[in-house]
Motif scaffolding. Structure first.
Motif, PDB file in Angstrom:
ATOM      1  N   MET A 130       0.803  -1.226   0.000  1.00  0.00           N
ATOM      2  CA  MET A 130       0.000   0.000   0.000  1.00  0.00           C
ATOM      3  C   MET A 130       0.836   1.277   0.000  1.00  0.00           C
ATOM      4  O   MET A 130       0.634   2.178  -0.821  1.00  0.00           O
ATOM      5  CB  MET A 130      -0.967   0.002   1.186  1.00  0.00           C
ATOM      6  N   ILE A 225      -7.563  -4.192   0.840  1.00  0.00           N
ATOM      7  CA  ILE A 225      -6.874  -3.392   1.851  1.00  0.00           C
ATOM      8  C   ILE A 225      -7.083  -4.047   3.210  1.00  0.00           C
ATOM      9  O   ILE A 225      -8.219  -4.238   3.653  1.00  0.00           O
ATOM     10  CB  ILE A 225      -7.407  -1.945   1.889  1.00  0.00           C
ATOM     11  N   VAL A 230      -1.692  -2.036   6.869  1.00  0.00           N
ATOM     12  CA  VAL A 230      -1.374  -0.621   6.637  1.00  0.00           C
ATOM     13  C   VAL A 230      -0.660  -0.064   7.864  1.00  0.00           C
ATOM     14  O   VAL A 230       0.325   0.673   7.759  1.00  0.00           O
ATOM     15  CB  VAL A 230      -2.648   0.197   6.345  1.00  0.00           C
ATOM     16  N   LEU A 298      -6.837   4.295  -0.273  1.00  0.00           N
ATOM     17  CA  LEU A 298      -5.808   3.389  -0.775  1.00  0.00           C
ATOM     18  C   LEU A 298      -6.303   2.506  -1.917  1.00  0.00           C
ATOM     19  O   LEU A 298      -5.504   2.009  -2.710  1.00  0.00           O
ATOM     20  CB  LEU A 298      -5.276   2.521   0.367  1.00  0.00           C
TER      21      LEU A 298
END
Length: 304
Positions: A130, A225, A230, A298
């Motif tokens: 990411m 995601i 992240v 993202l």
């Protein structure tokens, strides 16, 4: 008149090449409409594969700090042709686009090829891509390329299993299942199925509707995601910044520092990462809306 499609990639194991070729198939099968060219980025001095363990970890500081190496020039045919669409395949090394990709982007050739051209980025990674994509967005913006889509294929196994399988694969060349460990990398089924993303890209391209491509790719599963990862990436970038600068500055102590970094990295994966996971889960109700907003960002192609 045929439209010119360029596929750019660098692949050590062959996985990423398989991915980009599958995604390019809908263009390849319409030879009366498209001319597809492949550009395999080549370094003047390439990295070994399989990786000796010491070389793999010794590559860390230059990878993270995005220090390029010299590449072999693209062919005159590629340099002298204007492309209508570029499929840009890349790997992630140490939370950053790989050295070969950075070397291309920092060469004098990249702007000549990418400028004013629609680009779809395609990555094949373990699972953390990411923030690497955020770094790539900056390069594409500065090179005046037009990012119109992003596809991120990942290893679907849990974080710890995929660490073991990727290390086995990169240092021994064995991708296949062995013992209790599954096969490494993106699954063969997902690679074969990635042609559906190519069909979506070709359809939007033909209809002159690339501005609406990314939502279609997301709808079809091109982007996953995982908020926890992240968070791990954000922590990792901070730590990698410290380690990489220390190793680069202390040249005389580099071999020793690389050994310390290797121990630290393994400790972070197996000890610190679970702690981060627990904290992430405990704070989920508090940061739910913030993380949903982050997820939406993202999945997209815009740059903050």
């Amino acid at each position: 008149m045929k439209k010119n499609i360029l596929v750019i990639y660098y692949s050590q194991t062959g996985q990423l090449e398989d991915i980009v070729r599958n995604i390019a198939k809908p263009f390849e099968t319409q030879k009366e409409e498209y001319e597809v060219t492949y550009y395999n980025i080549q370094l003047k001095e390439d990295f070994p594969y399989p990786w000796p363990s010491d070389v793999f970890f010794n590559t860390f500081p230059e990878s993270y700090l995005q220090i390029p190496k010299e590449i072999l020039p693209p062919s005159d045919e590629i340099l002298n042709k204007k492309y209508d669409l570029i499929l840009f395949g890349y790997q992630v090394w140490y939370l950053t686009p790989s050295i070969p990709i950075i070397s291309f982007l920092k060469s004098g050739y990249a702007e000549r090829i990418l400028r004013d051209t629609p680009v779809v980025t395609i990555s094949g990674t373990r699972n953390m891509w990411m923030l690497s994509q955020e770094k790539l967005k900056v390069y594409l913006r500065d090179l005046k390329a037009k990012l119109v889509g992003n596809i991120a294929l990942v290893d679907r196994h849990d974080n710890y299993t995929s660490v073991l399988t990727i290390i086995r694969w990169l240092t021994t060349g064995q991708k296949e299942k062995s013992g209790i460990l599954p096969a490494a990398g993106v699954s063969d089924e997902e690679i074969a199925g990635s042609v559906k993303y190519g069909e979506s890209i070709e359809r939007h391209f033909k209809n002159n509707d690339l501005n609406n491509l990314q939502p279609d790719l997301v709808k079809n599963g091109a982007i996953e995601i995982r908020p926890f990862l992240v968070r791990v990436e954000k922590v990792g970038n901070k730590i990698f910044t410290v380690w990489s600068n220390l190793i680069i500055k202390k040249k005389e102590k580099r071999p020793l520092l690389i050994k310390f970094f290797k121990v630290y990295l393994m400790t972070a994966i197996w000890v610190i990462s679970p702690v981060v996971l627990v904290l992430h889960l405990l704070t989920t109700p508090i940061f739910w809306f913030k993380r949903q907003k982050q997820k939406t960002y993202l999945q997209g192609i815009n740059l903050k």
